[in-house]
Design a protein around this motif. Structure first.
Motif, PDB file in Angstrom:
ATOM      1  N   GLY A  15      -4.491  -3.493  -7.436  1.00  0.00           N
ATOM      2  CA  GLY A  15      -4.777  -4.334  -8.339  1.00  0.00           C
ATOM      3  C   GLY A  15      -3.413  -4.679  -9.103  1.00  0.00           C
ATOM      4  O   GLY A  15      -2.844  -3.587  -8.593  1.00  0.00           O
ATOM      5  N   GLN A  16      -2.625  -5.040 -10.364  1.00  0.00           N
ATOM      6  CA  GLN A  16      -1.786  -5.328 -10.887  1.00  0.00           C
ATOM      7  C   GLN A  16      -1.507  -3.921 -11.091  1.00  0.00           C
ATOM      8  O   GLN A  16      -2.257  -3.061 -12.482  1.00  0.00           O
ATOM      9  CB  GLN A  16      -2.077  -6.731 -12.200  1.00  0.00           C
ATOM     10  N   THR A  17      -0.096  -3.152 -11.935  1.00  0.00           N
ATOM     11  CA  THR A  17       0.904  -2.691 -12.222  1.00  0.00           C
ATOM     12  C   THR A  17       1.683  -3.079 -13.925  1.00  0.00           C
ATOM     13  O   THR A  17       1.843  -4.723 -13.419  1.00  0.00           O
ATOM     14  CB  THR A  17       2.212  -1.731 -11.332  1.00  0.00           C
ATOM     15  N   ASP A  18       2.272  -2.603 -14.477  1.00  0.00           N
ATOM     16  CA  ASP A  18       3.210  -2.852 -14.990  1.00  0.00           C
ATOM     17  C   ASP A  18       4.394  -3.590 -14.736  1.00  0.00           C
ATOM     18  O   ASP A  18       4.986  -3.917 -14.830  1.00  0.00           O
ATOM     19  CB  ASP A  18       3.466  -1.889 -16.155  1.00  0.00           C
ATOM     20  N   ARG A  28       8.327   1.700  -2.781  1.00  0.00           N
ATOM     21  CA  ARG A  28       7.452   3.262  -2.904  1.00  0.00           C
ATOM     22  C   ARG A  28       7.841   4.159  -4.243  1.00  0.00           C
ATOM     23  O   ARG A  28       7.230   5.020  -4.016  1.00  0.00           O
ATOM     24  CB  ARG A  28       9.052   3.862  -1.996  1.00  0.00           C
ATOM     25  N   THR A  29       8.046   2.920  -5.562  1.00  0.00           N
ATOM     26  CA  THR A  29       8.062   3.651  -6.836  1.00  0.00           C
ATOM     27  C   THR A  29       6.196   3.881  -7.208  1.00  0.00           C
ATOM     28  O   THR A  29       6.263   2.804  -6.853  1.00  0.00           O
ATOM     29  CB  THR A  29       8.727   3.171  -7.760  1.00  0.00           C
ATOM     30  N   ASP A  30       5.662   4.486  -7.261  1.00  0.00           N
ATOM     31  CA  ASP A  30       4.487   5.091  -7.267  1.00  0.00           C
ATOM     32  C   ASP A  30       4.377   4.852  -9.031  1.00  0.00           C
ATOM     33  O   ASP A  30       3.636   5.855  -9.704  1.00  0.00           O
ATOM     34  CB  ASP A  30       4.336   6.425  -7.267  1.00  0.00           C
ATOM     35  N   VAL A  31       4.115   3.587  -9.044  1.00  0.00           N
ATOM     36  CA  VAL A  31       3.482   2.839 -10.232  1.00  0.00           C
ATOM     37  C   VAL A  31       2.377   2.904 -10.476  1.00  0.00           C
ATOM     38  O   VAL A  31       1.622   1.855  -9.211  1.00  0.00           O
ATOM     39  CB  VAL A  31       4.341   1.704 -10.343  1.00  0.00           C
ATOM     40  N   ARG A  73      -1.075   3.401  -7.054  1.00  0.00           N
ATOM     41  CA  ARG A  73      -2.226   2.105  -6.899  1.00  0.00           C
ATOM     42  C   ARG A  73      -3.019   1.791  -6.107  1.00  0.00           C
ATOM     43  O   ARG A  73      -3.912   1.073  -6.289  1.00  0.00           O
ATOM     44  CB  ARG A  73      -0.997   1.276  -7.352  1.00  0.00           C
ATOM     45  N   ALA A  74      -2.368   2.003  -4.721  1.00  0.00           N
ATOM     46  CA  ALA A  74      -3.535   1.439  -3.931  1.00  0.00           C
ATOM     47  C   ALA A  74      -4.452   2.004  -3.794  1.00  0.00           C
ATOM     48  O   ALA A  74      -5.907   1.791  -3.842  1.00  0.00           O
ATOM     49  CB  ALA A  74      -2.810   2.058  -2.564  1.00  0.00           C
ATOM     50  N   LEU A  75      -4.564   3.862  -4.125  1.00  0.00           N
ATOM     51  CA  LEU A  75      -5.342   4.483  -3.830  1.00  0.00           C
ATOM     52  C   LEU A  75      -6.815   4.565  -5.077  1.00  0.00           C
ATOM     53  O   LEU A  75      -7.689   4.869  -4.590  1.00  0.00           O
ATOM     54  CB  LEU A  75      -5.467   5.821  -4.288  1.00  0.00           C
ATOM     55  N   ARG A  76      -6.123   4.485  -5.608  1.00  0.00           N
ATOM     56  CA  ARG A  76      -7.212   4.135  -7.194  1.00  0.00           C
ATOM     57  C   ARG A  76      -8.197   3.110  -7.163  1.00  0.00           C
ATOM     58  O   ARG A  76      -9.338   3.194  -7.318  1.00  0.00           O
ATOM     59  CB  ARG A  76      -6.041   3.820  -8.698  1.00  0.00           C
ATOM     60  N   THR A  77      -6.786   1.749  -6.182  1.00  0.00           N
ATOM     61  CA  THR A  77      -8.178   0.815  -6.506  1.00  0.00           C
ATOM     62  C   THR A  77      -8.988   1.196  -5.271  1.00  0.00           C
ATOM     63  O   THR A  77     -10.140   0.774  -5.578  1.00  0.00           O
ATOM     64  CB  THR A  77      -7.168   0.061  -5.240  1.00  0.00           C
ATOM     65  N   ALA A  78      -9.014   1.771  -3.471  1.00  0.00           N
ATOM     66  CA  ALA A  78      -9.385   2.168  -3.026  1.00  0.00           C
ATOM     67  C   ALA A  78     -11.286   2.860  -3.660  1.00  0.00           C
ATOM     68  O   ALA A  78     -12.281   2.449  -3.366  1.00  0.00           O
ATOM     69  CB  ALA A  78      -9.140   2.808  -2.245  1.00  0.00           C
ATOM     70  N   SER A  79     -10.779   4.302  -4.442  1.00  0.00           N
ATOM     71  CA  SER A  79     -11.321   4.693  -5.435  1.00  0.00           C
ATOM     72  C   SER A  79     -12.280   3.764  -5.808  1.00  0.00           C
ATOM     73  O   SER A  79     -14.074   4.034  -5.930  1.00  0.00           O
ATOM     74  CB  SER A  79     -11.072   5.448  -5.824  1.00  0.00           C
ATOM     75  N   GLY A 107      14.750   0.831  -1.165  1.00  0.00           N
ATOM     76  CA  GLY A 107      15.601   1.679  -1.874  1.00  0.00           C
ATOM     77  C   GLY A 107      16.647   0.908  -2.396  1.00  0.00           C
ATOM     78  O   GLY A 107      15.489   1.254  -3.776  1.00  0.00           O
ATOM     79  N   GLU A 108      17.758   0.115  -3.222  1.00  0.00           N
ATOM     80  CA  GLU A 108      18.552   0.153  -4.089  1.00  0.00           C
ATOM     81  C   GLU A 108      18.120  -1.247  -5.448  1.00  0.00           C
ATOM     82  O   GLU A 108      17.917  -0.722  -6.508  1.00  0.00           O
ATOM     83  CB  GLU A 108      19.845  -0.131  -4.147  1.00  0.00           C
ATOM     84  N   GLN A 109      16.764  -1.923  -4.490  1.00  0.00           N
ATOM     85  CA  GLN A 109      16.249  -3.011  -5.582  1.00  0.00           C
ATOM     86  C   GLN A 109      14.906  -2.521  -6.210  1.00  0.00           C
ATOM     87  O   GLN A 109      13.897  -3.158  -6.887  1.00  0.00           O
ATOM     88  CB  GLN A 109      15.937  -3.811  -4.481  1.00  0.00           C
ATOM     89  N   GLU A 110      14.741  -1.448  -5.661  1.00  0.00           N
ATOM     90  CA  GLU A 110      13.365  -1.158  -6.742  1.00  0.00           C
ATOM     91  C   GLU A 110      13.377  -1.095  -7.623  1.00  0.00           C
ATOM     92  O   GLU A 110      14.557  -0.415  -8.508  1.00  0.00           O
ATOM     93  CB  GLU A 110      12.923  -0.051  -5.799  1.00  0.00           C
ATOM     94  N   GLY A 111      12.636  -1.305  -9.076  1.00  0.00           N
ATOM     95  CA  GLY A 111      13.283  -1.394 -10.322  1.00  0.00           C
ATOM     96  C   GLY A 111      13.817  -2.454 -10.356  1.00  0.00           C
ATOM     97  O   GLY A 111      13.621  -2.322 -11.940  1.00  0.00           O
ATOM     98  N   GLN A 112      14.359  -3.442  -9.698  1.00  0.00           N
ATOM     99  CA  GLN A 112      14.631  -5.437 -10.177  1.00  0.00           C
ATOM    100  C   GLN A 112      14.172  -5.903  -9.889  1.00  0.00           C
ATOM    101  O   GLN A 112      13.219  -6.095  -8.967  1.00  0.00           O
ATOM    102  CB  GLN A 112      16.107  -5.140  -9.219  1.00  0.00           C
ATOM    103  N   PRO A 113      14.434  -7.122 -10.744  1.00  0.00           N
ATOM    104  CA  PRO A 113      13.522  -8.333 -10.828  1.00  0.00           C
ATOM    105  C   PRO A 113      13.802  -8.897  -8.840  1.00  0.00           C
ATOM    106  O   PRO A 113      14.472  -8.333  -8.357  1.00  0.00           O
ATOM    107  CB  PRO A 113      14.312  -9.067 -11.427  1.00  0.00           C
TER     108      PRO A 113
END
Length: 201
Positions: A15-18, A28-31, A73-79, A107-113
């Motif tokens: 499901g959606q995250t912020d 890999r950032t665990d949002v 975000r995936a494991l919560r969706t699965a549960s 890598g360096e793109q995480e958190g970037q648009p």
């Protein structure tokens, strides 16, 4: 191994995250899921139980277990999906985690648009600093799905968007196609090595 075994499975992106809502690369950032994402996971569970009942009514095959990415975000969706199935009178399904279903490290793109570099990344022309190559992602995604499908009965795989791009490539489908949050799909091999995808139910 880059060859996907010709065995059917169902797939669900989390499901959606912020960060999804803001158009940021998560990797890999665990949002965690936001409120919309929680609602989407419950709605996906309702669609999946309807599809299961339709399969049972026609003598078809549905899913018998759930295999998830370890990211929250995936494991919560699965549960939440599993809970919804139980709430509609279906048996409790085994829920396991495969670390190789985790989203790609960007890598360096995480958190970037989210940019326009996906085509070059998929083609192997560009990999962000500190990130996984598309070929590495594809190899571990294929390995995880093959492990999930080698047991009897179909699994529901709950994972991520970029990882599904890698699976699309392994199914000889156009890879750079965005998968919406929490829309369950069935993937089935066809004669001649082709694959078909359809939304559930």
């Amino acid at each position: 191994m880059n060859q996907l075994s010709p065995r059917p499975y169902w797939y669900l992106r989390h499901g959606q995250t912020d960060w999804n809502r803001a158009g940021l690369s998560q990797g890999r950032t665990d949002v965690p899921l936001n409120e919309t994402g929680l609602d989407q996971a419950v709605a996906a569970g309702q669609l999946i139980q309807q599809a299961l009942r339709a399969a049972y009514d026609t003598g078809g095959a549905g899913i018998v277990r759930i295999v998830s990415s370890p990211l929250e975000r995936a494991l919560r969706t699965a549960s939440l999906v599993r809970d919804e199935l139980v709430a509609h009178g279906l048996p409790v399904m085994a829920l396991s985690v495969d670390d190789d279903l985790a989203e790609v490290c960007f890598g360096e793109q995480e958190g970037q648009p989210i940019g326009t570099w996906y085509d070059d990344w998929i083609a192997g022309h560009y990999t962000p600093a500190g990130a996984e190559s598309f070929d590495v992602l594809r190899a571990r995604a294929v390995g995880a799905v093959n492990r999930a499908t080698e047991q009897e009965g179909q699994p529901l795989i709950v994972a991520h968007g970029a990882l599904f791009r890698a699976l699309r490539a392994a199914m000889a489908l156009p890879a750079n196609v965005r998968l919406a949050n929490a829309i369950p799909l069935s993937a089935a091999p066809e004669p001649g090595g082709a694959w078909s995808l359809r939304e559930l139910p």
